[in-house]
Design an enzyme around this catalytic site. Structure first.
Site, short mmCIF file in Angstrom:
data_model
loop_
_atom_site.label_atom_id
_atom_site.label_comp_id
_atom_site.label_asym_id
_atom_site.label_seq_id
_atom_site.Cartn_x
_atom_site.Cartn_y
_atom_site.Cartn_z
N HIS A 1 44.36 28.21 31.52
CA HIS A 1 45.35 27.28 31.11
C HIS A 1 45.15 25.94 31.46
O HIS A 1 45.66 24.83 31.39
CB HIS A 1 46.68 27.44 32.41
N ASP B 1 41.44 28.20 40.11
CA ASP B 1 42.72 28.61 39.90
C ASP B 1 42.86 28.66 38.45
O ASP B 1 42.92 27.55 37.87
CB ASP B 1 43.78 27.91 40.80
N GLU C 1 39.37 32.36 38.06
CA GLU C 1 40.53 33.56 37.82
C GLU C 1 41.25 32.96 36.46
O GLU C 1 41.93 32.34 36.03
CB GLU C 1 41.73 33.17 38.74
N ASN D 1 44.43 22.05 37.00
CA ASN D 1 45.33 21.99 35.72
C ASN D 1 46.62 21.83 35.85
O ASN D 1 47.46 21.48 34.89
CB ASN D 1 45.10 23.42 35.01
#
Length: 574
Positions: free
Chosen positions: A297, A293, A336, A183
């Site tokens: 987002h 990760d 996550e 991201n």
């Protein structure tokens, strides 16, 4: 040597005697030359006769480490791209690398700890420059500031070294998880220009109160956010093309992209380029899974697409390398989703929208809740997780942790109770994440370090080598880790309390023809102790306590032990 007894009452002929002596000489010589080796079917095999133990992701023991902070296996790669500026405390490269992980694999460090999967921070090429956000200069030592997804950072090592790491781990029955970032890019510095506006947004900064201001924004200032929701075709950035050309791989990279987009039919949108680049590591090396990760987002649809392509690459690698395939497990992806807790079940609440990330490629999510639960009585923790994993999360899993690289409020930050931490982390239902140094009480409070840097000191190998109390802590983690690795019932089985005081519980795991049954006792009195196992193990059953290395037999519904330990790990003697 074999003893030779000659019966004088019935003497042998000289010829037969010579043949017999020659036979004995050859046999003895072969025995010296090729002594028999014990067959080991599980880590630290004890006197129990173990059948082959299947690997189960739901019961995995995953060792998480910062590549740069674990072990320096190749000092020649410590300085690259003129990264010579002074930095804040623990904010520069310190020498840990891929070769260092392989060294510890070969040393048996992970095997002795019962580890069956390794997750290390990203090793792709990082930004070359440093940033300064008020904590002193910071380089991308942690791996989360990507400059080029298609290359490894020389500070971490080479692709050949990564290939060696994967092969070495697989030979030891250990899976490899790559940490991946989709991201965002790395920050903008004088040496690292921003990606084109068709690829990234540079504002607004996330507010974390709604779905939109958590996904369509930059995580922090100066961290350009990939437009993962966009389907608009984009051109490759000129600096990346120039870099590939200088490195002599421009034509190959472009040809591979052409084949990828022709096969998939995807538009040449930013996320699909990156998905292709990440899946390449699976296709080329046989990476077993991704730790993803900053999941919340990005547009959640991107994760399903990432999983689809990584799973395709994994199956392709398996077909090309049938002799290297460990088992029939699918590609694994754990995410996550910051602040997700197991009590939420399958959905994460953004405030104005709920998203089921389990339905977008993830088999497991990191559980941020155990660090709070860890202060509760053991059975409150174990019963809660058993219930949730076999109801709300049936068919899915979680990855539990107590400390990590970016959680500033971990359980037992001052390392006052590392034994209790081991018991909670390694015996709670679900998969377990050991953060490097949990097993050696590595300090999480470093003088002069600010923010998350204090969590990221170099692994305390010297303390482990020289301090008896650290060695004692480590020995406890090893015994629990080996027992957990040998028994998937611990992480993936059904939990049941057998006795309240002293506290005794059972775990049972059944998958096809494989059945695993164990009993654990905690907070036991030192000296003579009685563990109630009635209704789980019948009278006359032989059990082995792997902690005290003692064989016992069930009598009158209980087993008796007499030792200095307050824990018992009981398994069947087959």
């Amino acid at each position: 040597m074999f003893p030779l007894y000659l019966n004088k009452a019935a003497p042998m002929t000289k010829t037969l005697t010579a043949i017999f002596l020659l036979f004995l000489f050859i046999a003895c010589k072969e025995q010296k030359k090729a002594p028999l080796e014990p067959t080991v079917t599980a880590i630290d095999s004890t006197k129990t006769s173990k059948k082959e133990v299947p690997f189960v992701w739901d019961a995995a023991t995953i060792y998480f480490l910062l590549t740069d902070r674990f072990y320096n296996g190749n000092a020649e790669n410590d300085l690259n791209f003129e990264r010579k500026d002074s930095t804040g405390t623990l904010r520069g490269f310190m020498g840990g690398d891929i070769a260092g992980i392989t060294k510890k694999l070969n040393d048996g460090y992970f095997t002795e700890l019962g580890i069956n999967a390794i997750w290390f921070t990203p090793v792709v090429e990082q930004i070359h420059g440093a940033t300064n956000e008020g904590t002193g200069n910071t380089y991308g030592y942690h791996g989360y500031w990507t400059k080029d997804w298609t290359a490894l950072d020389p500070n971490f090592g080479t692709k050949k070294e990564l290939e060696t790491l994967v092969k070495t781990a697989h030979k030891k029955g250990i899976r490899v998880l790559m940490d991946v970032v989709l991201n965002h890019t790395g920050p903008v510095t004088e040496m690292d220009p921003v990606w084109p506006k068709e690829w990234v947004r540079t504002k607004p900064t996330c507010g974390f109160t709604t779905y939109e201001n958590t996904t369509a924004c930059t995580l922090v200032d100066n961290l350009p956010d990939i437009l993962t929701e966009s389907d608009a075709a984009v051109e490759l950035p000129d600096p990346l093309l120039a870099k590939w050309k200088e490195e002599g791989r421009l034509s190959n990279e472009l040809d591979e992209l052409q084949l990828f987009f022709e096969r998939t039919g995807y538009p040449r949108a930013p996320r699909f380029y990156i998905i292709k680049w990440l899946a390449d590591y699976v296709n080329d090396l046989g990476i077993d899974g991704f730790r993803v990760d900053t999941v919340k987002h990005a547009d959640e649809g991107a994760w399903a697409e990432l999983y689809k392509e990584a799973a395709h690459a994994f199956e392709t690698w398996k077909k090309r390398n049938p002799k290297s395939v460990l088992d029939d497990n699918d590609f694994y992806m754990v995410g996550e989703v910051y602040n997700y807790g197991v009590s939420a079940g399958r959905e994460f609440d953004f405030g104005d929208k709920k998203v089921d990330f389990y339905d977008h490629g993830f088999h497991s999510l990191i559980n941020f809740e155990l660090k709070y639960d860890a202060v509760k009585p053991y059975d409150d923790i174990f019963s809660k997780y058993n219930t949730l994993l076999h109801t709300k999360l049936q068919g899915k899993s979680i990855l539990n942790y107590l400390s990590s690289h970016d959680d500033g409020a971990p359980y037992d930050k001052e390392r006052k109770n590392p034994i209790k931490a081991a018991n909670v982390l390694l015996l709670t239902p679900g998969a377990s994440q050991i953060y490097y140094g949990d097993e050696t009480a590595r300090s999480l409070v470093i003088e002069g370090a600010e923010g998350d840097a204090t969590l990221r000191s170099f692994m305390n190998w010297e303390a482990l080598d020289s301090l008896p109390h650290i060695q004692k802590i480590n020995a406890h983690w090893k015994k629990l880790g080996q027992f957990r690795n040998n028994h998937p019932a611990i992480g993936a089985g059904k939990h049941k309390r057998l006795a309240k005081k002293p506290y005794v519980f059972s775990r049972t795991y059944v998958n096809g023809d494989f059945k695993d049954k164990v009993v654990v006792g905690l907070d036991l009195p030192k000296g003579k102790k009685s563990l109630w196992v009635k209704g789980f193990f019948g009278d006359g059953t032989k059990l082995y306590d792997t902690y005290s290395e003692t064989e016992v037999m069930v009598q009158s519904g209980k087993v008796l032990l007499d030792n200095e330990f307050d824990i018992a790990l009981l398994e069947l003697v087959e």
